[in-house]
Scaffold this motif. Structure first.
Motif, short mmCIF file in Angstrom:
data_model
loop_
_atom_site.label_atom_id
_atom_site.label_comp_id
_atom_site.label_asym_id
_atom_site.label_seq_id
_atom_site.Cartn_x
_atom_site.Cartn_y
_atom_site.Cartn_z
N GLY A 185 0.83 -1.20 0.00
CA GLY A 185 0.00 0.00 0.00
C GLY A 185 0.85 1.24 0.00
N ARG A 186 0.18 2.39 0.07
CA ARG A 186 0.86 3.69 0.12
C ARG A 186 0.29 4.50 1.27
N LEU A 187 1.09 5.45 1.77
CA LEU A 187 0.71 6.20 2.95
C LEU A 187 -0.37 7.23 2.69
N ASP A 188 -0.38 7.85 1.52
CA ASP A 188 -1.33 8.94 1.32
C ASP A 188 -2.61 8.44 0.66
N ASP A 189 -3.66 9.24 0.78
CA ASP A 189 -4.97 8.85 0.27
C ASP A 189 -5.03 8.82 -1.25
N GLN A 190 -4.10 9.55 -1.91
CA GLN A 190 -4.09 9.59 -3.37
C GLN A 190 -3.24 8.48 -3.98
N GLN A 191 -2.71 7.59 -3.11
CA GLN A 191 -1.89 6.47 -3.58
C GLN A 191 -0.68 6.94 -4.38
N GLN A 192 -0.09 8.07 -3.95
CA GLN A 192 1.06 8.61 -4.66
C GLN A 192 2.33 8.62 -3.81
N GLY A 193 2.21 8.26 -2.54
CA GLY A 193 3.38 8.25 -1.67
C GLY A 193 4.20 6.99 -1.86
N PRO A 194 5.26 6.84 -1.05
CA PRO A 194 6.10 5.64 -1.15
C PRO A 194 5.32 4.37 -0.80
N GLU A 195 5.59 3.30 -1.49
CA GLU A 195 4.90 2.03 -1.25
C GLU A 195 5.53 1.33 -0.04
N PHE A 196 4.70 0.63 0.72
CA PHE A 196 5.19 -0.11 1.87
C PHE A 196 4.43 -1.43 1.98
N THR A 197 4.99 -2.35 2.75
CA THR A 197 4.37 -3.66 2.97
C THR A 197 3.83 -3.74 4.38
N SER A 198 2.61 -4.25 4.53
CA SER A 198 2.00 -4.43 5.85
C SER A 198 1.78 -5.92 6.11
N THR A 199 1.94 -6.30 7.37
CA THR A 199 1.62 -7.65 7.82
C THR A 199 0.38 -7.58 8.69
N HIS A 200 -0.60 -8.43 8.40
CA HIS A 200 -1.86 -8.45 9.12
C HIS A 200 -2.04 -9.81 9.80
N VAL A 201 -2.39 -9.79 11.08
CA VAL A 201 -2.75 -11.00 11.80
C VAL A 201 -4.19 -10.82 12.27
N GLU A 202 -5.08 -11.68 11.81
CA GLU A 202 -6.52 -11.48 12.02
C GLU A 202 -7.14 -12.71 12.69
N TYR A 203 -7.95 -12.45 13.69
CA TYR A 203 -8.67 -13.50 14.42
C TYR A 203 -10.16 -13.26 14.32
N VAL A 204 -10.92 -14.31 14.07
CA VAL A 204 -12.37 -14.28 14.17
C VAL A 204 -12.74 -15.28 15.26
N VAL A 205 -13.18 -14.76 16.41
CA VAL A 205 -13.40 -15.58 17.60
C VAL A 205 -14.90 -15.84 17.77
N ALA A 206 -15.26 -17.10 17.92
CA ALA A 206 -16.66 -17.49 18.15
C ALA A 206 -16.97 -17.38 19.64
N LEU A 207 -17.91 -16.49 19.97
CA LEU A 207 -18.29 -16.24 21.36
C LEU A 207 -19.67 -16.84 21.63
#
Length: 210
Positions: A139-161
């Motif tokens: 992704g990119r930092l700015d809303d116009q997608q014109q800034g430097p590109e970067f990589t994000s790591t996502h860890v996601e949990y869906v917990v059954a309650l």
């Protein structure tokens, strides 16, 4: 470590250095200003004006994105580690199961697309069944997608309650050098999920401060 209510009736343990920011726009603005004033206390204001603006923009953008996902708070690591800033956030969104189609649509709204998935599987969070997913995105930092590109790591949990309820916990970091260590930390935070003692699940979501 301190207990933080991450959704009504539920809490996790967060390490020192994590701060909770409301996602409502005006409250996020006030919280961002307070955090920046604390971070830059005693330092020349004029010399750091650009750094202040960048940090304010980042914090308020994170709050806005969390609000769009349905979260009332964003929990963020705001204390530098060994003098260096580290990106790490957690949002949580409670869900009620109505039917499979609406649940899938809601999860897509909260978590985003399924691109970049590296791991997915079943696990336990405390005594509750959960699905865990790790993915990497660009992704990119700015809303116009014109800034430097970067990589994000996502860890996601869906917990059954109980009572057809679910809790989504979504962690994100874009600090590449320590991303593996942060994934371990994220898993440890997720595993600390517990009901708030004496809570009935309807109380106002509040946060204990470190």
């Amino acid at each position: 470590m301190h207990d933080t209510r991450t959704a009504p009736g539920w809490q996790v343990l967060l390490p020192p250095g994590w701060t909770t920011i409301p996602t409502e726009a005006e409250a996020a603005r006030a919280a961002s200003k307070r955090l920046i004033d604390q971070a830059f206390a005693g330092k020349p204001r004029d010399e750091l004006v650009h750094a202040r603006i960048e940090l304010d923009t980042l914090l308020r953008r994170q709050a806005a994105q969390a609000a769009e996902a349905g979260a009332r708070y964003v929990h963020a690591l705001t204390r530098p580690i060994r003098g260096l800033p580290v990106s790490a956030t957690l949002i949580t969104v409670p869900l009620t199961i109505q039917d499979d189609t609406s649940l899938l649509d809601t999860l897509t709204d909260v978590l985003g697309a399924s691109d970049g998935v590296e791991e997915v599987g079943e696990t336990q969070v405390g005594q509750w069944f959960a699905l865990r997913r790790v993915r990497r995105t660009r992704g990119r930092l700015d809303d116009q997608q014109q800034g430097p590109e970067f990589t994000s790591t996502h860890v996601e949990y869906v917990v059954a309650l109980p009572d057809d309820e679910m809790l989504v916990m979504a962690f994100t970091t874009s600090t590449e050098p320590v991303r593996r260590e942060l994934v371990v930390l994220f898993d440890a935070i997720a595993s600390s999920l517990q009901p708030v003692p004496g809570a009935d699940g309807t109380a106002e979501d509040t946060t204990s401060r470190p």
